[in-house]
Write an enzyme that holds these catalytic residues in place. Sequence first.
Site, PDB file in Angstrom:
ATOM      1  N   HIS A  51       0.876  -1.162   0.000  1.00 23.35           N
ATOM      2  CA  HIS A  51       0.000   0.000   0.000  1.00 23.35           C
ATOM      3  C   HIS A  51       0.920   1.220   0.000  1.00 23.35           C
ATOM      4  O   HIS A  51       2.081   1.127   0.434  1.00 23.35           O
ATOM      5  CB  HIS A  51      -0.912   0.002   1.230  1.00 23.35           C
ATOM      6  CG  HIS A  51      -1.854  -1.173   1.263  1.00 23.35           C
ATOM      7  ND1 HIS A  51      -1.869  -2.093   2.280  1.00 23.35           N
ATOM      8  CD2 HIS A  51      -2.779  -1.576   0.373  1.00 23.35           C
ATOM      9  CE1 HIS A  51      -2.776  -3.012   2.016  1.00 23.35           C
ATOM     10  NE2 HIS A  51      -3.348  -2.725   0.867  1.00 23.35           N
ATOM     11  N   ASP A  54       2.503   1.749   3.204  1.00 24.71           N
ATOM     12  CA  ASP A  54       3.501   0.742   3.606  1.00 24.71           C
ATOM     13  C   ASP A  54       4.886   1.214   3.171  1.00 24.71           C
ATOM     14  O   ASP A  54       5.892   0.903   3.814  1.00 24.71           O
ATOM     15  CB  ASP A  54       3.235  -0.615   2.932  1.00 24.71           C
ATOM     16  CG  ASP A  54       1.951  -1.288   3.403  1.00 24.71           C
ATOM     17  OD1 ASP A  54       1.619  -1.171   4.600  1.00 24.71           O
ATOM     18  OD2 ASP A  54       1.281  -1.936   2.565  1.00 24.71           O
ATOM     19  N   GLU A 176      -8.646  -4.756  -8.404  1.00 25.84           N
ATOM     20  CA  GLU A 176      -8.886  -5.979  -7.610  1.00 25.84           C
ATOM     21  C   GLU A 176     -10.359  -6.008  -7.199  1.00 25.84           C
ATOM     22  O   GLU A 176     -10.754  -5.311  -6.251  1.00 25.84           O
ATOM     23  CB  GLU A 176      -7.982  -6.012  -6.373  1.00 25.84           C
ATOM     24  CG  GLU A 176      -8.205  -7.257  -5.525  1.00 25.84           C
ATOM     25  CD  GLU A 176      -7.266  -7.377  -4.317  1.00 25.84           C
ATOM     26  OE1 GLU A 176      -6.295  -6.603  -4.221  1.00 25.84           O
ATOM     27  OE2 GLU A 176      -7.521  -8.248  -3.472  1.00 25.84           O
ATOM     28  N   GLU A 212      -8.467 -12.089  -6.628  1.00 23.40           N
ATOM     29  CA  GLU A 212      -8.264 -12.775  -5.350  1.00 23.40           C
ATOM     30  C   GLU A 212      -9.274 -13.909  -5.240  1.00 23.40           C
ATOM     31  O   GLU A 212     -10.486 -13.711  -5.401  1.00 23.40           O
ATOM     32  CB  GLU A 212      -8.435 -11.793  -4.182  1.00 23.40           C
ATOM     33  CG  GLU A 212      -8.443 -12.535  -2.860  1.00 23.40           C
ATOM     34  CD  GLU A 212      -8.179 -11.679  -1.641  1.00 23.40           C
ATOM     35  OE1 GLU A 212      -7.437 -10.688  -1.729  1.00 23.40           O
ATOM     36  OE2 GLU A 212      -8.724 -12.038  -0.586  1.00 23.40           O
ATOM     37  N   HIS A 215     -12.227 -13.333  -2.865  1.00 26.87           N
ATOM     38  CA  HIS A 215     -13.184 -12.329  -3.333  1.00 26.87           C
ATOM     39  C   HIS A 215     -14.128 -12.945  -4.366  1.00 26.87           C
ATOM     40  O   HIS A 215     -15.331 -12.658  -4.373  1.00 26.87           O
ATOM     41  CB  HIS A 215     -12.463 -11.133  -3.951  1.00 26.87           C
ATOM     42  CG  HIS A 215     -11.611 -10.369  -2.979  1.00 26.87           C
ATOM     43  ND1 HIS A 215     -10.852  -9.288  -3.352  1.00 26.87           N
ATOM     44  CD2 HIS A 215     -11.410 -10.525  -1.641  1.00 26.87           C
ATOM     45  CE1 HIS A 215     -10.217  -8.793  -2.301  1.00 26.87           C
ATOM     46  NE2 HIS A 215     -10.532  -9.543  -1.250  1.00 26.87           N
ATOM     47  N   ASP A 250     -14.340 -11.995   4.798  1.00 27.91           N
ATOM     48  CA  ASP A 250     -13.202 -12.310   3.927  1.00 27.91           C
ATOM     49  C   ASP A 250     -12.130 -13.002   4.774  1.00 27.91           C
ATOM     50  O   ASP A 250     -11.496 -12.377   5.609  1.00 27.91           O
ATOM     51  CB  ASP A 250     -12.685 -10.975   3.362  1.00 27.91           C
ATOM     52  CG  ASP A 250     -11.559 -11.147   2.368  1.00 27.91           C
ATOM     53  OD1 ASP A 250     -11.271 -12.285   1.952  1.00 27.91           O
ATOM     54  OD2 ASP A 250     -10.962 -10.115   2.002  1.00 27.91           O
ATOM     55  N   ASP A 252      -9.291 -15.004   3.882  1.00 24.87           N
ATOM     56  CA  ASP A 252      -7.873 -15.065   3.486  1.00 24.87           C
ATOM     57  C   ASP A 252      -7.189 -16.306   4.064  1.00 24.87           C
ATOM     58  O   ASP A 252      -6.080 -16.233   4.628  1.00 24.87           O
ATOM     59  CB  ASP A 252      -7.126 -13.786   3.911  1.00 24.87           C
ATOM     60  CG  ASP A 252      -7.657 -12.543   3.204  1.00 24.87           C
ATOM     61  OD1 ASP A 252      -8.306 -12.670   2.146  1.00 24.87           O
ATOM     62  OD2 ASP A 252      -7.427 -11.427   3.706  1.00 24.87           O
ATOM     63  N   ASP A 285      -2.338 -13.621  -0.782  1.00 24.71           N
ATOM     64  CA  ASP A 285      -2.945 -12.702   0.198  1.00 24.71           C
ATOM     65  C   ASP A 285      -3.580 -13.553   1.297  1.00 24.71           C
ATOM     66  O   ASP A 285      -4.801 -13.692   1.373  1.00 24.71           O
ATOM     67  CB  ASP A 285      -3.985 -11.796  -0.485  1.00 24.71           C
ATOM     68  CG  ASP A 285      -4.306 -10.568   0.354  1.00 24.71           C
ATOM     69  OD1 ASP A 285      -3.716 -10.414   1.439  1.00 24.71           O
ATOM     70  OD2 ASP A 285      -5.161  -9.761  -0.067  1.00 24.71           O
TER      71      ASP A 285
HETATM   72  C1  XUL Z   1      -8.863  -6.640   0.795  1.00 20.21           C
HETATM   73  C2  XUL Z   1      -7.673  -7.060   0.100  1.00 20.21           C
HETATM   74  C3  XUL Z   1      -6.551  -6.081   0.130  1.00 20.21           C
HETATM   75  C4  XUL Z   1      -5.987  -5.832  -1.202  1.00 20.21           C
HETATM   76  C5  XUL Z   1      -4.901  -4.806  -1.256  1.00 20.21           C
HETATM   77  O1  XUL Z   1      -9.789  -7.617   0.924  1.00 20.21           O
HETATM   78  O2  XUL Z   1      -7.587  -8.161  -0.407  1.00 20.21           O
HETATM   79  O3  XUL Z   1      -5.568  -6.547   0.969  1.00 20.21           O
HETATM   80  O4  XUL Z   1      -5.460  -7.027  -1.683  1.00 20.21           O
HETATM   81  O5  XUL Z   1      -5.327  -3.580  -0.823  1.00 20.21           O
HETATM   82 MN    MN Z   2      -6.286  -9.057  -1.866  1.00 21.02          MN
END
Ligand code: XUL
Ligand code: MN
Length: 346
Positions: A51, A54, A176, A212, A215, A250, A252, A285
């Site tokens: 980001h 970051d 994304e 992703e 997602h 979400d 991950d 991620d």
């Molecule tokens: C949010 C997500 C973020 C993006 C980057 O769900 O996946 O981490 O990948 O901003």
């Molecule tokens: Mn992501």
Amino acid sequence: MSNPTAYRFSFGPWNISEGGDPFGPEVRSAFPHEAKFALYRPLGFEGVQFHDDDVVPGLDDLSPEAMLTKAGEVKAMLANQGLIPEFVAPRLWFDPRTVDGGYTSNSAADREYAWDRTRKCIDIARAIDCKAIVLWLAREGTYFREAKDARLAYQRLLETLNAMLDYAPDIEIWIEPKPNEPTDLAYVPTIGHAVALAYASKDPSRVKGLIESAHALLAGLDPSDEMAFALAHDKLGSVHLNDQNGLKYDQDKNFGAANLRAAFNQVRVLEEGGYGSRGEFIGLDVKAVRTQTGSPVTAHLTNSREIFLRLVEKYRSMDHALVVALRESRDYEALELYIIKHLLGD
Ligand code: XUL
Ligand code: MN
């Protein structure tokens, strides 16, 4: 056909986290970004996803010169560790001026902030020799359907893409998609929406997607089909491989941890689409779960990488001629059994 790609892996500093969640604070001690860079290579990763803050913490309060000086320091740190910055994403969901979204906010002043921040993000990316900007459009959506004019919101998103393309002729934009969280309903929920925006933009060749897995699953879609759609349009800039156990927050989770067959199919589609052959990264991620002991916590990253590579082996060692024959004879029951037995190690 096998793709001889030797994959390169990436993740973001946020993937080594301290275990805080919406219901409780951090459970591990903070680990500075600078120290994280030293972990990448030994863990088998060479790409860093960022980001904007970051790279330059507190960038909203810095002069342009101070911002670029700090970015230059990060560039040197990456070079020292042999790391490549994969993308920089503007963090447009934290500041009070992004409460109602950035580019689609009803407030002109907030939209102005979002645009200023986006330009700074591009400046930071250039300062660390990075050519890709990721747009995770976190708050570009609504909690109340009538709160915004959705048609206008889509126009504003397109205007922003065009303004970014004009501002920096050397960058690519990777959208994304995510269907919800933090908003109830997001304006760019699938790769189809992202690709439509790309084609509508003034330079479609420079607007792509980052898919992703979690997602896509949250949108009720199969991540491998989403990836195939992007690949068919040559619009898969990057991936965030991970996993998701049903329709909830979400998660991950580690790649393949909830649905190994769905993970295998993502690998299959990436292999068949030649993904990675032009240097595209396998981004992971995945979340450092709160319950994990030790600090810093990194097993989720190496485990996901290992699962990905094991599934690549599975794809490459498949009886590809048998798959063709079973497709031709329309014996999809036999095809399914073959795939599952192959995954089971038969
Ligand atoms: C949010 C997500 C973020 C993006 C980057 O769900 O996946 O981490 O990948 O901003
Ligand atoms: Mn992501």
